[in-house]
Design an enzyme around this catalytic site. Structure first.
Site, PDB file in Angstrom:
ATOM      1  N   HIS A   1     -23.377   7.223  -5.567  1.00 58.03           N
ATOM      2  CA  HIS A   1     -22.924   8.232  -4.625  1.00 58.03           C
ATOM      3  C   HIS A   1     -21.960   9.236  -5.263  1.00 58.03           C
ATOM      4  CE1 HIS A   1     -23.369  10.230  -0.928  1.00 58.03           C
ATOM      5  NE2 HIS A   1     -22.129  10.601  -1.092  1.00 58.03           N
TER       6      HIS A   1
ATOM      7  N   ARG B   1     -41.908   7.074   1.438  1.00 61.88           N
ATOM      8  CA  ARG B   1     -41.838   7.757   0.151  1.00 61.88           C
ATOM      9  C   ARG B   1     -42.414   6.862  -0.947  1.00 61.88           C
ATOM     10  NH1 ARG B   1     -35.411   7.309  -1.514  1.00 61.88           N
ATOM     11  NH2 ARG B   1     -36.140   8.393  -3.383  1.00 61.88           N
TER      12      ARG B   1
ATOM     13  N   HIS C   1     -39.573  11.681 -12.896  1.00 66.29           N
ATOM     14  CA  HIS C   1     -39.137  12.945 -12.288  1.00 66.29           C
ATOM     15  C   HIS C   1     -37.679  12.830 -11.838  1.00 66.29           C
ATOM     16  CE1 HIS C   1     -38.994  16.493  -9.690  1.00 66.29           C
ATOM     17  NE2 HIS C   1     -38.596  15.702  -8.702  1.00 66.29           N
TER      18      HIS C   1
ATOM     19  N   GLU D   1     -22.151  10.102  -8.159  1.00 66.77           N
ATOM     20  CA  GLU D   1     -23.079  10.890  -8.986  1.00 66.77           C
ATOM     21  C   GLU D   1     -23.610  12.099  -8.210  1.00 66.77           C
ATOM     22  OE1 GLU D   1     -24.069  10.926 -12.068  1.00 66.77           O
ATOM     23  OE2 GLU D   1     -25.842  12.204 -11.907  1.00 66.77           O
TER      24      GLU D   1
ATOM     25  N   THR E   1     -16.309  19.237   3.300  1.00 70.26           N
ATOM     26  CA  THR E   1     -17.468  20.078   2.984  1.00 70.26           C
ATOM     27  C   THR E   1     -17.519  21.261   3.943  1.00 70.26           C
ATOM     28  OG1 THR E   1     -18.593  18.046   2.347  1.00 70.26           O
ATOM     29  CG2 THR E   1     -19.944  20.018   2.474  1.00 70.26           C
TER      30      THR E   1
ATOM     31  N   SER F   1     -23.262  10.165 -23.528  1.00 70.53           N
ATOM     32  CA  SER F   1     -23.129  11.618 -23.672  1.00 70.53           C
ATOM     33  C   SER F   1     -22.247  12.190 -22.555  1.00 70.53           C
ATOM     34  CB  SER F   1     -24.524  12.255 -23.625  1.00 70.53           C
ATOM     35  OG  SER F   1     -24.420  13.635 -23.447  1.00 70.53           O
ATOM     36  N   SER F   2     -22.473  11.705 -21.327  1.00 75.12           N
ATOM     37  CA  SER F   2     -21.680  12.200 -20.189  1.00 75.12           C
ATOM     38  C   SER F   2     -20.207  11.871 -20.369  1.00 75.12           C
ATOM     39  CB  SER F   2     -22.145  11.552 -18.889  1.00 75.12           C
ATOM     40  OG  SER F   2     -23.397  12.010 -18.551  1.00 75.12           O
TER      41      SER F   2
ATOM     42  N   TYR G   1     -22.035  13.805  -6.124  1.00 75.36           N
ATOM     43  CA  TYR G   1     -20.991  14.838  -6.167  1.00 75.36           C
ATOM     44  C   TYR G   1     -20.788  15.369  -7.577  1.00 75.36           C
ATOM     45  CZ  TYR G   1     -20.608  13.648  -1.401  1.00 75.36           C
ATOM     46  OH  TYR G   1     -20.949  13.462  -0.098  1.00 75.36           O
TER      47      TYR G   1
ATOM     48  N   TRP H   1     -36.192   5.715  -9.790  1.00 79.70           N
ATOM     49  CA  TRP H   1     -35.079   6.155 -10.649  1.00 79.70           C
ATOM     50  C   TRP H   1     -33.848   5.285 -10.453  1.00 79.70           C
ATOM     51  CZ3 TRP H   1     -30.118   8.315  -9.962  1.00 79.70           C
ATOM     52  CH2 TRP H   1     -29.724   8.507  -8.644  1.00 79.70           C
TER      53      TRP H   1
ATOM     54  N   LYS I   1     -15.211  23.975   2.962  1.00 81.04           N
ATOM     55  CA  LYS I   1     -15.758  24.828   1.899  1.00 81.04           C
ATOM     56  C   LYS I   1     -16.729  25.856   2.461  1.00 81.04           C
ATOM     57  CE  LYS I   1     -15.278  22.160  -2.201  1.00 81.04           C
ATOM     58  NZ  LYS I   1     -14.848  23.347  -2.939  1.00 81.04           N
TER      59      LYS I   1
ATOM     60  N   SER J   1     -18.178  29.462  -5.657  1.00 85.86           N
ATOM     61  CA  SER J   1     -16.832  29.992  -5.390  1.00 85.86           C
ATOM     62  C   SER J   1     -16.448  31.103  -6.362  1.00 85.86           C
ATOM     63  CB  SER J   1     -15.789  28.864  -5.467  1.00 85.86           C
ATOM     64  OG  SER J   1     -16.110  27.860  -4.550  1.00 85.86           O
TER      65      SER J   1
ATOM     66  N   HIS K   1     -24.000   3.484   2.509  1.00 81.36           N
ATOM     67  CA  HIS K   1     -24.970   4.198   3.348  1.00 81.36           C
ATOM     68  C   HIS K   1     -26.337   4.328   2.675  1.00 81.36           C
ATOM     69  CE1 HIS K   1     -23.404   8.307   1.694  1.00 81.36           C
ATOM     70  NE2 HIS K   1     -24.472   7.953   1.048  1.00 81.36           N
ATOM     71  N   HIS K   2     -26.413   4.016   1.384  1.00 78.50           N
ATOM     72  CA  HIS K   2     -27.715   4.041   0.712  1.00 78.50           C
ATOM     73  C   HIS K   2     -28.486   2.747   0.941  1.00 78.50           C
ATOM     74  CE1 HIS K   2     -27.049   7.740  -1.614  1.00 78.50           C
ATOM     75  NE2 HIS K   2     -25.789   7.373  -1.614  1.00 78.50           N
TER      76      HIS K   2
ATOM     77  N   ASP L   1     -11.615  26.983 -28.028  1.00 78.22           N
ATOM     78  CA  ASP L   1     -12.806  26.127 -28.069  1.00 78.22           C
ATOM     79  C   ASP L   1     -12.517  24.901 -27.217  1.00 78.22           C
ATOM     80  OD1 ASP L   1     -15.170  24.619 -28.883  1.00 78.22           O
ATOM     81  OD2 ASP L   1     -15.283  25.964 -30.587  1.00 78.22           O
TER      82      ASP L   1
END
Lengths: 524, 39
Positions: free
Chosen positions: A252, A449, A76, A254, A327, A168-169, A256, A141, A330, A267, A301-302, A105
């Site tokens: 991290h 979890r 998931h 990622e 943030t 691909s990314s 963002y 994951w 924004k 926006s 922090h993770h 294009d």
């Protein structure tokens, strides 16, 4: 573009049927492919979430065994991040960036085709891994060793899939950066670019800088598994915690990568439906860049509980809290854009307003998790699950919904069914909150979890969360109905579609012709 | 905004970005080999 006009003839010479899609180099076709792929994977990974919630409906084991449960949580997460949200944003980028900057294009159309077509291979590998001996990878994951070193064949398949998704990314981001830097219409200076283009440019830089780090990490996992190295194997002198550092140095930013394009869509949508220019355009650009830069120095922090020095904990705590500043800029700018605006609440605007409110809840719970002593309590509890689902569901996913409703008339040439769109919005918003808000309480009460069973005192909130999840899941079928209805027909969309819309994409007909801006527009 | 001959500039930009990506990949593994693990 000021290129040879003779090349602009014979626009519609492309194969038909399946070969049109396999061989296409057209940015609109490839955008549609990305979006359909993301939509299909959304149903797959969403079904996995419903299996998880069905099992957690009451304590004890009813639906699946614990190992399969862990396979579901792993897949998931992996599919939602790499197979749904990232491809959806790539779809938006392909459709919208050339239209918004006045380019004919993308810069590398053939690489664009390749960048998409490796995705179904990777997605299929992840799904097929369920049927391999021992089932799919069940190590989470984040792919942490030692589990990811010790698992069976499906772990290799997962690592291979992640390699492909990463390739691909990178192809996509090279294309996007090059297109934006080199192919803007005359007069479209950087500080005139629509915010969605800006946020994607910064996202693409993040991808180039971090996805190879993930690729390096999983390559080392692979060599640890098969080629006798001990990068992360403690038995051979390696260090499993080192994997966490490398993974989160990617992981991290990622976060963002998933959310910055969402900021871009919001926006675009809010000024349109507030009928006012975006408040603080330049500060939005600088805030996006600040968030991207700060995202490289917060990864610790993770992993506050791995046993790092207090100095490092303090550094990561303060640097994380610093991200709240841009943030906040924004969020204030979006609110200021709406302030005294002549607002109307069509479905894209509803999702955008919900985004501002609910993403902010996810941001605040992120700040709670950033406080080291608090995080030591909350690490690996449902509070974290609540936090990142507020950021990714009511954040990234709601922005995808907002963007789809906003640009769907431009893509299909038909207005979507507003009544069904509103049903989709309210069912999703109510369902999402019923699912994830109680998880804050579960986490604060200590529910871990990634577990298929739980103690009796957590039963009530889990039951509520599961009911909300099925409501949310059901509402996505409404979304599918809206999409199919708009593609098949409906009220004809005008060129500008929305009264308050501004930008080059609204100057072309709806649906956007197969080829657009072969002669570059002049931007004043 | 090299509108006159965008192709060559595109290829240059693309190759530069690809080189950065490959460099980051190689550096990640190199730094890990010479860092805390394999001690």
């Amino acid at each position: 573009m000021a290129h040879d006009a003779a090349h602009d003839h014979g626009h519609e010479h492309h194969p038909s049927g399946l070969m049109r899609w396999v061989t296409t180099t057209n940015h609109k076709d490839i955008g549609s492919l990305y979006l359909w792929f993301a939509g299909i994977m959304f149903l797959v990974a969403g079904s996995m979430a419903l299996i998880i919630r069905a099992e957690l409906f009451q304590p004890g084991l009813q639906v699946v065994n614990p190992d399969f449960f862990n396979q579901m949580t792993t897949l998931h997460g992996l599919i939602m991040v790499f197979g749904v949200i990232m491809p959806a944003w790539a779809g938006f980028a392909n459709w919208q960036i050339p239209l918004m900057i006045g380019a004919p294009d993308m810069a590398f159309p053939r690489m664009n085709n390749w960048g998409f077509w490796v995705l179904p291979v990777a997605g299929s590998l992840l799904i097929i891994s369920l049927f391999l001996p021992g089932g799919a990878a069940a190590g989470g994951w984040t792919m942490y060793p030692p589990l990811f070193i010790q698992g069976g064949m499906s772990y290799d398949v997962t690592i291979f899939a992640v390699h492909i998704l990463g390739a691909s990314s990178i192809m996509g981001s090279i294309n996007i950066i090059t297109t934006i830097l080199n192919m803007r219409a005359p007069g479209m200076t950087m500080m005139k670019m629509p915010l969605f283009v800006w946020t994607w440019l910064i996202t693409a830089y993040l991808l180039i800088a971090t996805v190879p780090v993930l690729a390096g990490a999983v390559t080392m996992l692979l060599t640890d598994r098969h080629f006798g190295t001990h990068f992360f194997n403690a038995a051979g002198g390696g260090d499993p915690v080192l994997f966490q550092h490398i993974f989160w140095f990617f992981g991290h930013p990622e976060v963002y990568i998933l959310i910055l394009p969402a900021f871009g869509v919001i926006s675009q949508v809010i000024p349109t439906f507030a009928r006012k220019p975006l408040f603080g355009y330049a500060s939005m650009v600088y805030a996006t860049a600040s968030i991207a830069i700060l995202s490289f120095i917060v990864w610790g922090h993770h992993m506050f509980t791995v046993g790092m020095p207090a100095t490092a904990q303090l550094f990561f705590m303060y640097s994380t809290m610093l991200i709240a500043v841009p943030t906040g800029v924004k969020v204030f700018n979006w609110v200021a854009t709406m302030w005294k605006g002549s607002m109307s609440f069509e479905t894209p605007m509803l999702f955008a307003v919900a985004f501002v409110c609910l993403f902010t809840i996810g941001g605040f719970s992120g700040l709670v998790c950033a406080i080291t002593p608090v995080d030591i309590q909350l690490q690996d509890t449902y509070y974290v699950v609540a936090h990142f689902h507020y950021v990714l569901v009511s954040g990234a996913l709601f922005a995808i919904f907002a963007g789809v409703y906003y640009w769907l008339p431009k893509w299909t040439g038909h207005m979507y069914d507003e009544r069904l769109g509103k049903w989709h919005f309210w069912m999703s918003t109510i369902g999402m909150n019923i699912t994830f808000f109680p998880m804050h309480f579960l986490g604060l009460a200590g529910m871990p979890r990634r577990t298929a069973d739980y103690a009796l005192q957590f039963a009530d909130f889990n039951r509520i969360a599961s009911i909300g999840a099925f409501m949310f899941g059901l509402s996505q079928l409404i979304f599918l109905a809206v999409l199919i209805k708009a593609i098949k027909g409906g009220q004809k969309a005008t060129d500008r579609v929305w009264e308050g819309a501004h930008g080059l994409e609204w100057t072309v007909p709806s649906p956007a012709p197969y080829h657009t801006f072969e002669t570059a527009p002049l931007v004043k | 905004m090299n509108q006159a001959n965008p192709k060559r500039k595109n290829v240059r930009t693309g190759l530069l970005l690809a080189a950065v990506a490959i460099g980051v990949f190689a550096y990640t593994i190199w730094a890990t080999m010479h860092g805390a693990s394999l001690k």
